[in-house]
Design an enzyme around this catalytic site. Structure first.
Site, PDB file in Angstrom:
ATOM      1  N   CYS A 154       0.829  -1.207   0.000  1.00 34.28           N
ATOM      2  CA  CYS A 154       0.000   0.000   0.000  1.00 34.28           C
ATOM      3  C   CYS A 154       0.860   1.252   0.000  1.00 34.28           C
ATOM      4  O   CYS A 154       0.450   2.310  -0.492  1.00 34.28           O
ATOM      5  CB  CYS A 154      -0.941   0.000   1.196  1.00 34.28           C
ATOM      6  SG  CYS A 154      -0.092  -0.055   2.792  1.00 34.28           S
ATOM      7  N   HIS A 313      -0.701   0.838   7.482  1.00 37.84           N
ATOM      8  CA  HIS A 313      -1.239   1.178   6.168  1.00 37.84           C
ATOM      9  C   HIS A 313      -0.767   2.583   5.806  1.00 37.84           C
ATOM     10  O   HIS A 313      -0.618   3.438   6.681  1.00 37.84           O
ATOM     11  CB  HIS A 313      -2.767   1.114   6.215  1.00 37.84           C
ATOM     12  CG  HIS A 313      -3.435   1.246   4.884  1.00 37.84           C
ATOM     13  ND1 HIS A 313      -3.256   0.332   3.877  1.00 37.84           N
ATOM     14  CD2 HIS A 313      -4.293   2.183   4.405  1.00 37.84           C
ATOM     15  CE1 HIS A 313      -3.987   0.692   2.830  1.00 37.84           C
ATOM     16  NE2 HIS A 313      -4.618   1.818   3.132  1.00 37.84           N
ATOM     17  N   ASN A 337      -6.970   7.301   1.394  1.00 39.24           N
ATOM     18  CA  ASN A 337      -6.635   5.884   1.488  1.00 39.24           C
ATOM     19  C   ASN A 337      -6.401   5.370   0.064  1.00 39.24           C
ATOM     20  O   ASN A 337      -7.292   5.470  -0.787  1.00 39.24           O
ATOM     21  CB  ASN A 337      -7.799   5.136   2.139  1.00 39.24           C
ATOM     22  CG  ASN A 337      -7.571   3.636   2.206  1.00 39.24           C
ATOM     23  OD1 ASN A 337      -6.577   3.115   1.717  1.00 39.24           O
ATOM     24  ND2 ASN A 337      -8.518   2.936   2.816  1.00 39.24           N
TER      25      ASN A 337
END
EC number: 3.4.22.-
Length: 758
Positions: A154, A313, A337
């Site tokens: 990520c 993350h 995100n």
């Protein structure tokens, strides 16, 4: 000392000079036409310097500081081959009518790496085999295009999503005009990444991993099933790093640098380490030429939390804005995100929260507020520093943007870059704890001339990054602890700070010493000049490095060095020799011995006789010294034999005798344990004590030539051999004809004669 110019002429006896290789020119001394046939230009060492122009800064850190004309020719050949690699490959494949299969990154489990869940469960297919309507781009690149696959990258996804919104960054990484079908399609795709100081092009074939029996991509992909640029980009980055598995669990800062050429600074958000002026820093970074990302530490990979955030993350930090809330200024952070879905913050200022009702429509318009399940959300500064663990800020400089490009309306930052190598026994001196060797570490001077324009404290923000070659993922080696010190530079400093100067000064700033790919630190300093000394923590650790310095205002840079000069034996050594002779009265005795063994016809002696003479003198009274052998004596003869006769006359011998006694005096000074050896790290100081000042390139050659490879020390024999050869070299250059620029002119024959008779 000036440079040496070797000019080839038809009769090998005419010297001349020109700035343009391969042209006929007139020798200014003889009026004769000569022809110059040099392959390497005078200024070949300029390839070691960064090229700053209207485009991105170009720099090759892999060129050794010890580059020679032969090495330059090899480098140019390799560069020509590399620049044509893509065109040559495409041309061959089109002729053969075949699709490329990359031999360096084969479509098998080796490319996947240590991911047991995928071993023997993967098929490799080309885009048109996965989707008959496959395209490289489907309507252009967007940060909302990309979705994460089964790989824990990520951090890479967040950075790719960020740069996809900025063509000036994205187009450098993803070259345009790439197709997955048509007459130009041969199965080759290329991408560019910034790697250890310069942009490299990575070629891959377009075979991608899909799940067995299904046409679904395993790793990064687009939400449009016909678009494949993101999956191919991830594959190219996996190749650069060794395999797909090496992309699992990285850091945003590495990806930011590799995809932009910028330099990253990490800010910890815990209460103990958080900067007291963090919001002010974030405001400034949001207005500067920067990319920002953030993350949450968690023991569980990608742990979904009740507040909507995800642990371990990476997020993009895309904005820092003030709004008027209940009569006061409320700072809001806009984040994204990279999954681009509904996993968003659920607290205050989330999508549709009641706080937004108290904000004017004009302010909402000013910050481009929208509420969609796209992964983008808002939160207050207070919640941000409570929930997140760190912010990573990537400053964009001369390697990131072209001169006429901007980012957030801001110009790229100014940048200075140096490359080097810590070499054992030469300049791998270790940190300041190693007091006898630290001073040998490379030294770089930077000058920042103007204070930052966006604050009023009359100081400059200087960001320094020290990076070591990334060999961890290629060969499994560990990173070494590295760091740097910063000192105020004396106003008249144009040469290296000595051991005494460094040990009596305190650094004004320093980084931590950490075993990571790069160590960065930011300082606020008044305009002025500073010396930066990068080093490993321990001495004798050999690593390639680059040192980068970023500032909002202009930077001038200089690698500190010494000019090659011979100043002769210092006065204190001469006085010590006079006192010694008063006590021993050896000068008169050695003169009588010379007269006794000279050849009566020539009144001179040869190298064999010289050895007999010196081996019966006090010069040989050094521990573990085996005496003046034939090779050393031949070089001693050459150092005073001006007419290449192979003999030494009395006046020449007496000059050599005095100098040899001085060199012995200096050797004993550095041989503190009276072992007959001293450390190679002391060689430069010993040379200085003898009146020789040599450049960084020359001291590297000297130590590699004269140190004992078994002990890393300098013996008396090797020390004397170096002294006499330096004497010969300096005096030869000083005596030779020079042009108006002070460059010594040698014919090929003269150069060859002096090279072999030394």
């Amino acid at each position: 000392m000036g440079r040496i110019q070797i000019v080839y002429s038809p009769d090998e006896n005419v010297s001349g000079r020109t700035n343009r290789p391969g042209k006929e020119v007139v020798d200014p001394r003889t009026g004769r036409i000569i022809k110059v046939k040099r392959e390497t230009p005078d200024d070949y060492l300029n390839v070691l310097k960064p090229i700053k122009g209207p485009k991105r800064m170009e720099f090759n850190p892999y060129l050794p500081k010890t580059l020679t004309p032969k090495g330059y020719a090899k480098f140019k050949l390799m560069m020509n081959v590399a620049s044509k690699q893509y065109e040559t490959l495409v041309k061959r494949l089109k002729t053969e009518r075949t699709l490329w299969e990359d031999p360096d990154f084969p479509a098998n489990d080796k490319a996947i790496g240590n991911l047991p869940d995928f071993r023997e469960r993967i098929e490799w297919k080309r885009p048109h085999e996965i989707n008959p309507n496959a395209k490289f781009f489907a309507g252009g690149a967007s940060r909302f295009d990309i979705e994460q696959g089964a790989l824990g990258d990520c951090w890479l996804l967040a950075v790719v999503a960020s740069i996809s919104g900025y063509p000036q960054l994205f187009d450098q990484v993803v070259p345009k005009d790439q197709e997955l079908k048509g007459p130009e399609y041969v199965g080759v795709v290329r991408f560019r990444f910034w790697r250890f100081g310069h942009w490299v092009e990575v070629l891959i074939d377009d075979r991608l991993p899909v799940r067995q029996g299904r046409n679904t991509l395993v790793f990064m992909h687009s939400n449009d099933p016909t678009e494949f640029w993101s999956a191919l980009l991830e594959k190219a980055y996996a190749k650069l790093n060794g395999c797909y598995a090496h992309l699992s669990g990285g850091s945003q800062s590495e990806a930011m640098e590799d995809l932009t050429g910028g330099i990253c600074l990490s800010l910890e958000l815990n209460q103990k380490e958080r900067p007291s002026d963090l919001i002010d820093q974030l405001k400034i970074y949001a207005q500067r030429c920067c990319l920002m990302g953030c993350s949450i530490d968690s023991s569980v990979m990608e742990q979904k939390m009740d507040n909507g955030l995800i642990g371990s993350h990476a997020y993009s930090l895309t904005g820092v804005y003030p709004v008027n809330y209940r009569g006061r200024t409320q700072w809001l952070m806009r984040l994204r995100n990279p999954w681009g879905d509904s996993h968003e913050w659920k607290g205050a200022w989330c999508d549709g929260s009641p706080q937004w009702r108290e904000i004017s429509e004009q302010e909402k318009k000013n910050i481009n507020l929208s509420f969609t399940a796209d992964g983008e959300f808002w939160m207050s500064y207070e919640d941000f520093v409570t929930c997140f663990s760190r912010v990573e800020v990537c400053h964009l400089g001369l390697e990131s943007l072209e001169y006429n490009q901007n980012f957030h309306g801001k110009r790229r930052l100014d940048e200075a870059i140096f490359s080097g190598q810590w070499q054992r026994n030469v300049n791998a001196g270790g940190c300041i704890n190693n007091r006898t060797t630290y001073w040998t570490s490379p030294q770089f001077r930077i000058t920042v001339e103007d204070p930052d324009p966006d604050d009023d404290d009359n100081k400059c923000s200087v960001l320094i990054g020290l990076m070591q070659t990334d060999i961890r993922k290629k060969v499994g080696a560990d990173f070494q602890p590295i760091g740097f010190m910063v000192y105020n530079a004396p106003d008249d400093l144009n040469t290296l700070l000595s051991r005494a100067q460094l040990l009596t000064r305190s650094p004004i700033a320093k980084s931590q010493f950490i075993n990571t790919r790069e160590v960065t630190a930011q300082f606020r300093v008044p305009p002025g000049s500073y010396v930066v000394i990068p080093s490993t923590f321990d001495p004798n650790i050999e690593v390639n490095f680059i040192l980068r310095v970023f500032s909002q205002t202009s930077i001038t840079e200089q690698e500190l060095d010494e000019d090659n000069t011979n100043q002769g034996l210092p006065d204190d050594v001469i006085e010590a020799l006079k006192l010694e002779d008063t006590l021993l009265d050896e000068d008169q005795e050695i003169e009588q011995k010379f007269l006794a063994i000279r050849d009566p016809k020539t009144n001179a002696i040869n190298a064999v006789k010289l050895g007999e003479l010196l081996n019966n003198s006090t010069l040989q009274d050094i521990p573990n010294f085996q005496g003046f052998n034939k090779e050393l004596c031949r070089s001693m003869v050459a150092s005073v034999d001006n007419n290449l006769t192979g003999h030494v006359e009395l006046n020449e011998f007496m000059d050599l005798w005095i100098q040899a006694k001085g060199w012995k005096h200096i050797f004993i000074k550095h041989d503190v344990d009276q072992s007959g050896y001293f450390s190679a790290y002391e060689f430069r100081e010993a040379l200085n004590d003898a009146g020789y000042h040599v450049s960084n390139r020359l001291i590297n050659a000297i130590i590699n030539r004269y140190q004992d490879p078994g002990t890393d020390k300098i013996s008396f024999e090797d020390f004397m051999l170096c002294m006499v050869r330096l004497k010969t070299a300096f005096e030869t250059i000083e005596a030779h004809p020079k042009n108006i620029e002070g460059t010594s002119l040698f014919s090929a024959e003269d150069y060859l004669r002096f090279s072999v008779y030394i």
